[in-house]
Design a protein around this motif. Structure first.
Motif, PDB file in Angstrom:
ATOM      1  N   ALA A   8       0.834  -1.204   0.000  1.00  0.00           N
ATOM      2  CA  ALA A   8       0.000   0.000   0.000  1.00  0.00           C
ATOM      3  C   ALA A   8       0.868   1.254   0.000  1.00  0.00           C
ATOM      4  O   ALA A   8       1.953   1.280   0.579  1.00  0.00           O
ATOM      5  CB  ALA A   8      -0.903   0.001   1.224  1.00  0.00           C
ATOM      6  N   GLY A   9       0.362   2.305  -0.644  1.00  0.00           N
ATOM      7  CA  GLY A   9       1.067   3.581  -0.654  1.00  0.00           C
ATOM      8  C   GLY A   9       0.892   4.324   0.660  1.00  0.00           C
ATOM      9  O   GLY A   9       0.033   3.982   1.488  1.00  0.00           O
ATOM     10  N   ALA A  10       1.696   5.357   0.860  1.00  0.00           N
ATOM     11  CA  ALA A  10       1.694   6.091   2.131  1.00  0.00           C
ATOM     12  C   ALA A  10       0.338   6.735   2.411  1.00  0.00           C
ATOM     13  O   ALA A  10      -0.154   6.706   3.548  1.00  0.00           O
ATOM     14  CB  ALA A  10       2.792   7.151   2.109  1.00  0.00           C
ATOM     15  N   LEU A  11      -0.289   7.314   1.375  1.00  0.00           N
ATOM     16  CA  LEU A  11      -1.575   7.980   1.578  1.00  0.00           C
ATOM     17  C   LEU A  11      -2.662   6.982   1.960  1.00  0.00           C
ATOM     18  O   LEU A  11      -3.454   7.230   2.879  1.00  0.00           O
ATOM     19  CB  LEU A  11      -1.982   8.735   0.307  1.00  0.00           C
ATOM     20  CG  LEU A  11      -3.304   9.508   0.386  1.00  0.00           C
ATOM     21  CD1 LEU A  11      -3.244  10.550   1.494  1.00  0.00           C
ATOM     22  CD2 LEU A  11      -3.626  10.163  -0.957  1.00  0.00           C
ATOM     23  N   PHE A  12      -2.681   5.846   1.259  1.00  0.00           N
ATOM     24  CA  PHE A  12      -3.682   4.829   1.579  1.00  0.00           C
ATOM     25  C   PHE A  12      -3.515   4.325   3.005  1.00  0.00           C
ATOM     26  O   PHE A  12      -4.500   4.084   3.716  1.00  0.00           O
ATOM     27  CB  PHE A  12      -3.591   3.658   0.596  1.00  0.00           C
ATOM     28  CG  PHE A  12      -4.658   2.609   0.800  1.00  0.00           C
ATOM     29  CD1 PHE A  12      -5.887   2.746   0.184  1.00  0.00           C
ATOM     30  CD2 PHE A  12      -4.433   1.517   1.619  1.00  0.00           C
ATOM     31  CE1 PHE A  12      -6.880   1.802   0.380  1.00  0.00           C
ATOM     32  CE2 PHE A  12      -5.419   0.559   1.820  1.00  0.00           C
ATOM     33  CZ  PHE A  12      -6.648   0.709   1.198  1.00  0.00           C
ATOM     34  N   LEU A  13      -2.263   4.164   3.442  1.00  0.00           N
ATOM     35  CA  LEU A  13      -2.017   3.666   4.790  1.00  0.00           C
ATOM     36  C   LEU A  13      -2.533   4.625   5.860  1.00  0.00           C
ATOM     37  O   LEU A  13      -2.967   4.190   6.928  1.00  0.00           O
ATOM     38  CB  LEU A  13      -0.521   3.417   4.999  1.00  0.00           C
ATOM     39  CG  LEU A  13       0.023   2.104   4.446  1.00  0.00           C
ATOM     40  CD1 LEU A  13       1.527   2.033   4.652  1.00  0.00           C
ATOM     41  CD2 LEU A  13      -0.660   0.906   5.099  1.00  0.00           C
TER      42      LEU A  13
END
Length: 259
Positions: A8-13
């Motif tokens: 997962a990308g940082a924003l999604f996390l």
């Protein structure tokens, strides 16, 4: 099943952790798939510390182990009976450690050793070098495509050993699938793998400390000396355990309400 989404990308996390923080406060109890992962879930989601927790073993998969399809697959691909076939099967994603597996395999010298990597690549840009693996080492077989259930099963049945070189994992259905096919597993030393190893033995689940090395791959090809007993994965026993857990939660909440 896992603590965070894979790759997962940082924003999604950020959104995921907000979401799971709320959910973990709302639930009355939680279930994991091995004894050791209860504590890991509580450590990752602090709100679960005061909640009831339980584990049930991941049930086995329905695999036709007595069929000849595995042998037929080997024959179609020129894998003779004196060769040892290592296999990674499943969706090819960054967290699964495929590039490390290829690198370790190409460093081995056993000309009777073979490796098949089979499955669909989720993000081709992450695996631009994988298509060159066979050119680097002709002992490597690639089946980079979506696999039907039958294709997945026949490759697993053809293998002598399933390799699951995950970079990070909480639970693994792939490990249980390999055992369901009667195949030994090589995977990193994680709590989930160690729990299952305690049940079936080190000859069926072989663990290593990362990173994966050529020596580890070469040493793992010895066949198990003992038979495989998967009775502990009984879905009937797990069902009863879950029912009792659910009733425990209901009784606890009734007591808290004074009813």
């Amino acid at each position: 099943h896992d603590l965070d989404p894979h790759d997962a990308g940082a924003l999604f996390l950020i959104y995921w952790r907000l979401y799971t923080g709320i959910i973990s406060r709302l639930v009355s109890g939680f279930v994991t798939l091995s004894p050791s992962t209860i504590a890991l879930a509580r450590a990752h989601f602090p709100a679960l510390a005061e909640k009831l927790g339980i584990f049930v073993w991941h049930p086995t998969f329905n695999v036709k182990r007595g069929s000849m399809r595995g042998q037929q697959w080997r024959e179609r691909h020129g894998i003779s009976s004196d060769m040892n076939l290592l296999a990674f099967i499943g969706a090819i994603k960054g967290y699964k450690g495929i590039e490390e597996l290829v690198s370790s395999f190409t460093a081995t010298s056993d000309q009777k050793l073979r490796l098949v990597i089979a499955g669909q690549i989720s993000n081709p840009t992450d695996f631009k070098n994988l298509s060159n693996a066979k050119e680097i080492d002709d002992r490597i077989l690639l089946e980079i495509k979506f696999l039907t259930d039958d294709e997945f099963e026949e490759i697993a049945l053809a293998a002598d050993q399933i390799v699951l070189p995950f970079k990070k994992i909480l639970h693994s259905g792939s490990l249980v699938y390999a055992l369901s096919c009667g195949k030994p597993v090589l995977t990193p030393e994680e709590p989930f793998a160690k729990d299952y190893q305690s049940q079936v033995g080190k000859h069926w689940i072989k663990t290593y400390t990362r990173p994966l090395s050529a020596e580890t791959l070469s040493a793992a090809i010895n066949p198990p000396e003992k038979s495989l007993d998967l009775d502990f994965l009984s879905i009937t026993a797990s069902g009863r355990k879950l029912k009792d857990f659910y009733m425990q939660i209901m009784n606890r909440e009734d007591t808290a309400k004074g009813t």
